[in-house]
Structure formats: C-alpha cells, structure tokens
Design a protein around this motif. Structure first.
Motif, PDB file in Angstrom:
ATOM      1  N   PRO A 149       7.364  31.613 -42.608  1.00 55.04           N
ATOM      2  CA  PRO A 149       7.501  33.063 -42.463  1.00 55.04           C
ATOM      3  C   PRO A 149       6.144  33.745 -42.272  1.00 55.04           C
ATOM      4  N   PHE A 150       6.053  34.615 -41.287  1.00 59.04           N
ATOM      5  CA  PHE A 150       4.897  35.508 -41.134  1.00 59.04           C
ATOM      6  C   PHE A 150       5.291  36.645 -40.197  1.00 59.04           C
ATOM      7  N   ALA A 151       4.460  37.674 -40.147  1.00 63.31           N
ATOM      8  CA  ALA A 151       4.759  38.864 -39.344  1.00 63.31           C
ATOM      9  C   ALA A 151       4.406  38.592 -37.890  1.00 63.31           C
ATOM     10  N   ALA A 152       5.328  37.969 -37.166  1.00 63.10           N
ATOM     11  CA  ALA A 152       5.023  37.510 -35.809  1.00 63.10           C
ATOM     12  C   ALA A 152       4.742  38.654 -34.852  1.00 63.10           C
ATOM     13  N   GLY A 153       5.503  39.742 -34.940  1.00 59.66           N
ATOM     14  CA  GLY A 153       5.301  40.857 -34.016  1.00 59.66           C
ATOM     15  C   GLY A 153       3.917  41.469 -34.120  1.00 59.66           C
ATOM     16  N   PRO A 154       3.484  41.902 -35.323  1.00 57.44           N
ATOM     17  CA  PRO A 154       2.135  42.451 -35.460  1.00 57.44           C
ATOM     18  C   PRO A 154       1.027  41.457 -35.088  1.00 57.44           C
ATOM     19  N   LEU A 155       1.205  40.180 -35.437  1.00 58.79           N
ATOM     20  CA  LEU A 155       0.188  39.195 -35.070  1.00 58.79           C
ATOM     21  C   LEU A 155       0.104  39.034 -33.550  1.00 58.79           C
ATOM     22  N   ALA A 156       1.248  39.075 -32.884  1.00 57.35           N
ATOM     23  CA  ALA A 156       1.226  38.984 -31.419  1.00 57.35           C
ATOM     24  C   ALA A 156       0.484  40.170 -30.823  1.00 57.35           C
ATOM     25  N   ARG A 157       0.701  41.374 -31.346  1.00 61.28           N
ATOM     26  CA  ARG A 157      -0.011  42.564 -30.848  1.00 61.28           C
ATOM     27  C   ARG A 157      -1.512  42.441 -31.083  1.00 61.28           C
ATOM     28  N   ARG A 158      -1.876  41.811 -32.191  1.00 62.11           N
ATOM     29  CA  ARG A 158      -3.302  41.700 -32.520  1.00 62.11           C
ATOM     30  C   ARG A 158      -4.014  40.652 -31.677  1.00 62.11           C
ATOM     31  N   TRP A 159      -3.347  39.510 -31.434  1.00 66.07           N
ATOM     32  CA  TRP A 159      -4.043  38.358 -30.880  1.00 66.07           C
ATOM     33  C   TRP A 159      -3.708  38.021 -29.430  1.00 66.07           C
ATOM     34  N   LEU A 160      -2.517  38.383 -28.966  1.00 68.07           N
ATOM     35  CA  LEU A 160      -2.078  37.911 -27.663  1.00 68.07           C
ATOM     36  C   LEU A 160      -2.188  39.005 -26.598  1.00 68.07           C
ATOM     37  N   ASP A 161      -2.060  38.595 -25.349  1.00 70.44           N
ATOM     38  CA  ASP A 161      -2.066  39.553 -24.251  1.00 70.44           C
ATOM     39  C   ASP A 161      -0.807  40.422 -24.326  1.00 70.44           C
ATOM     40  N   GLU A 162      -0.820  41.538 -23.597  1.00 65.67           N
ATOM     41  CA  GLU A 162       0.257  42.515 -23.711  1.00 65.67           C
ATOM     42  C   GLU A 162       1.613  41.935 -23.305  1.00 65.67           C
ATOM     43  N   ALA A 163       1.661  41.182 -22.221  1.00 63.15           N
ATOM     44  CA  ALA A 163       2.935  40.629 -21.768  1.00 63.15           C
ATOM     45  C   ALA A 163       3.508  39.666 -22.804  1.00 63.15           C
ATOM     46  N   SER A 164       2.662  38.833 -23.400  1.00 59.04           N
ATOM     47  CA  SER A 164       3.131  37.895 -24.422  1.00 59.04           C
ATOM     48  C   SER A 164       3.621  38.635 -25.660  1.00 59.04           C
ATOM     49  N   ALA A 165       2.858  39.659 -26.096  1.00 57.78           N
ATOM     50  CA  ALA A 165       3.259  40.425 -27.275  1.00 57.78           C
ATOM     51  C   ALA A 165       4.583  41.147 -27.039  1.00 57.78           C
ATOM     52  N   ASP A 166       4.764  41.681 -25.831  1.00 53.64           N
ATOM     53  CA  ASP A 166       6.031  42.351 -25.504  1.00 53.64           C
ATOM     54  C   ASP A 166       7.191  41.362 -25.569  1.00 53.64           C
ATOM     55  N   TRP A 167       6.968  40.148 -25.074  1.00 54.22           N
ATOM     56  CA  TRP A 167       8.033  39.129 -25.090  1.00 54.22           C
ATOM     57  C   TRP A 167       8.402  38.743 -26.515  1.00 54.22           C
ATOM     58  N   VAL A 168       7.402  38.583 -27.386  1.00 54.45           N
ATOM     59  CA  VAL A 168       7.689  38.286 -28.791  1.00 54.45           C
ATOM     60  C   VAL A 168       8.491  39.421 -29.409  1.00 54.45           C
ATOM     61  N   ALA A 169       8.106  40.675 -29.133  1.00 51.82           N
ATOM     62  CA  ALA A 169       8.788  41.829 -29.709  1.00 51.82           C
ATOM     63  C   ALA A 169      10.240  41.922 -29.245  1.00 51.82           C
ATOM     64  N   ARG A 170      10.524  41.487 -28.018  1.00 50.43           N
ATOM     65  CA  ARG A 170      11.897  41.530 -27.497  1.00 50.43           C
ATOM     66  C   ARG A 170      12.773  40.395 -28.043  1.00 50.43           C
ATOM     67  N   SER A 171      12.147  39.393 -28.633  1.00 48.65           N
ATOM     68  CA  SER A 171      12.910  38.268 -29.167  1.00 48.65           C
ATOM     69  C   SER A 171      13.728  38.713 -30.377  1.00 48.65           C
ATOM     70  N   PRO A 172      14.883  38.108 -30.600  1.00 47.70           N
ATOM     71  CA  PRO A 172      15.639  38.428 -31.826  1.00 47.70           C
ATOM     72  C   PRO A 172      14.769  38.216 -33.054  1.00 47.70           C
ATOM     73  N   ARG A 173      14.980  39.049 -34.050  1.00 52.73           N
ATOM     74  CA  ARG A 173      14.134  38.984 -35.251  1.00 52.73           C
ATOM     75  C   ARG A 173      14.084  37.568 -35.828  1.00 52.73           C
ATOM     76  N   SER A 174      15.208  36.879 -35.824  1.00 50.28           N
ATOM     77  CA  SER A 174      15.268  35.534 -36.409  1.00 50.28           C
ATOM     78  C   SER A 174      14.491  34.501 -35.598  1.00 50.28           C
ATOM     79  N   ALA A 175      14.145  34.841 -34.351  1.00 52.33           N
ATOM     80  CA  ALA A 175      13.456  33.887 -33.475  1.00 52.33           C
ATOM     81  C   ALA A 175      12.000  34.253 -33.237  1.00 52.33           C
ATOM     82  N   ARG A 176      11.510  35.335 -33.833  1.00 52.55           N
ATOM     83  CA  ARG A 176      10.167  35.819 -33.492  1.00 52.55           C
ATOM     84  C   ARG A 176       9.058  34.869 -33.921  1.00 52.55           C
ATOM     85  N   VAL A 177       9.215  34.246 -35.078  1.00 50.57           N
ATOM     86  CA  VAL A 177       8.174  33.301 -35.503  1.00 50.57           C
ATOM     87  C   VAL A 177       8.097  32.142 -34.517  1.00 50.57           C
ATOM     88  N   ARG A 178       9.239  31.584 -34.155  1.00 52.93           N
ATOM     89  CA  ARG A 178       9.228  30.467 -33.205  1.00 52.93           C
ATOM     90  C   ARG A 178       8.737  30.926 -31.837  1.00 52.93           C
TER      91      ARG A 178
END
Length: 202
Positions: A100-129
């Motif tokens: 478990p970790f805060a995948a959405g905020p970490l994606a916004r912090r570390w990844l490019d915008e397109a990747s972070a947007d894709w993580v955010a669109r993922s179902p909550r249960s699948a965001r870490v994966r």
C-alpha cells in the motif's frame, strides 16, 4: 531463486535470461548476487567459483572471468530479487513488491504528466499496480541505458495502455521516442511482485 523466464528481442539475438524468486527479507542482496553467478555459470558452462561480480562506473554490475562478455542487470526488493543476462544486448531488470502507498500523489510528484494522468484514471484498487507497472519499466530502461532513473529516466515516455492496466504479457515493446530500446512487464505467477525487463540496441 526459482523461476527462470526467457524472452527474445530479435530472432537472431538469442534469448535474454531473467531469473527471479522470493526469499526471506534481509537475504535479498546476497541471494540475488548468488543467483546471478549461477545463471552466468549455466550460460557459459564455466564453474561458478571462477566468476566474480564487480561493479563499473555508477555501480553498474559486471561479471569478470569466463562470464565477462555477458551483459547483466540486478534488482532486489523486500522479499524478492531478479537478474537479467544477455550475450548481445544491454539489459535492465527491476522488481518491486506490491504494497500500500499513495500511488496517485507519487505519480504526480515523480512521473511525466501523461503517466500520472493514466495512473489517476486507473481504478482505485489498481493504482498501486499501475504505478509499479510504469515505475519498474522506467527503472529497467534506465539500467539498460546505464544511468538508472537519472538523466530524465522518470519522464521517459512509455507506450501507455488505452484504458485498463494490462496483464504482464512479457511482450517487448519499443519505446515511442527510441525504437532501439524495448521493455515489458513479465509474467511471474505472483501478484505480490511486478517484474520488468528492458533491452537496449534492439
């Protein structure tokens, strides 16, 4: 370490060997290094005691002795490790434990915008994966290129799925901005870990 996978970037290149496995926490580094030496001995036919693990500039692993011509990569995480070996191509491997970790905020912090947007669109249960699906491939690509996640590795564009998180097919896909580098998430049979491979100069 017990699971061996093979993938072929091109028919004339010979296979890339990936060995991964689970082990007790605290033993990952030693177990992974031992697995690398034994895999190199299997590939070369040389006695394992004649092969040594060294490190080049930036800490990149390299083998000496009869296995000095192999291109190798090493990764370990809590409770698991992986190695990749190739006779012909630079390789990178990365393994991460799903936790478990805060995948959405970490994606916004570390990844490019397109990747972070894709993580955010993922179902909550699948965001870490989803985050680890991206992170492990970016890490593996950086290792194959010899610079890890530095030099723009975190913003490296990846071919993003159209909607849902794909399963680990093991099919190498070339990068949108670099057709000489390919990557894949590999099937392991375990939902506890995400394992990625990258191959350079394909």
């Amino acid at each position: 370490m017990h699971s061996t996978l093979h993938t072929t970037p091109r028919p004339d290149d010979g296979p890339v060997t990936v060995v991964w496995g689970e082990m007790p926490p605290g033993t990952e580094r030693d177990a992974t290094h031992a697995a690398l030496l034994h895999a190199a001995a299997d590939l070369t036919g040389a006695p394992v005691h004649r092969i040594r693990l060294d490190h080049g500039p930036g800490g990149r692993p390299r083998l000496t002795g009869p296995a000095s011509g192999l291109r190798v990569s090493v990764s370990h995480t809590r409770g698991a490790g992986a190695v990749a070996l190739s006779r012909h191509r630079p390789v990178g491997v990365d393994i991460e434990t799903v936790r478990p970790f805060a995948a959405g905020p970490l994606a916004r912090r570390w990844l490019d915008e397109a990747s972070a947007d894709w993580v955010a669109r993922s179902p909550r249960s699948a965001r870490v994966r989803a985050f680890l699906w991206l992170w492990t491939q970016k890490e593996a690509i950086g290792k194959a290129r010899g610079h890890g996640l530095g030099a723009g590795g975190l913003t490296q564009p990846l071919p993003l799925p159209a909607d849902t998180l794909p399963g680990p097919t093991g099919r190498l896909r070339t990068l949108p901005d670099d057709p000489r580098t390919a990557c894949a998430v590999l099937p392991t049979g375990s939902r506890r870990h995400v394992l990625a491979l990258a191959v350079g100069d394909v």
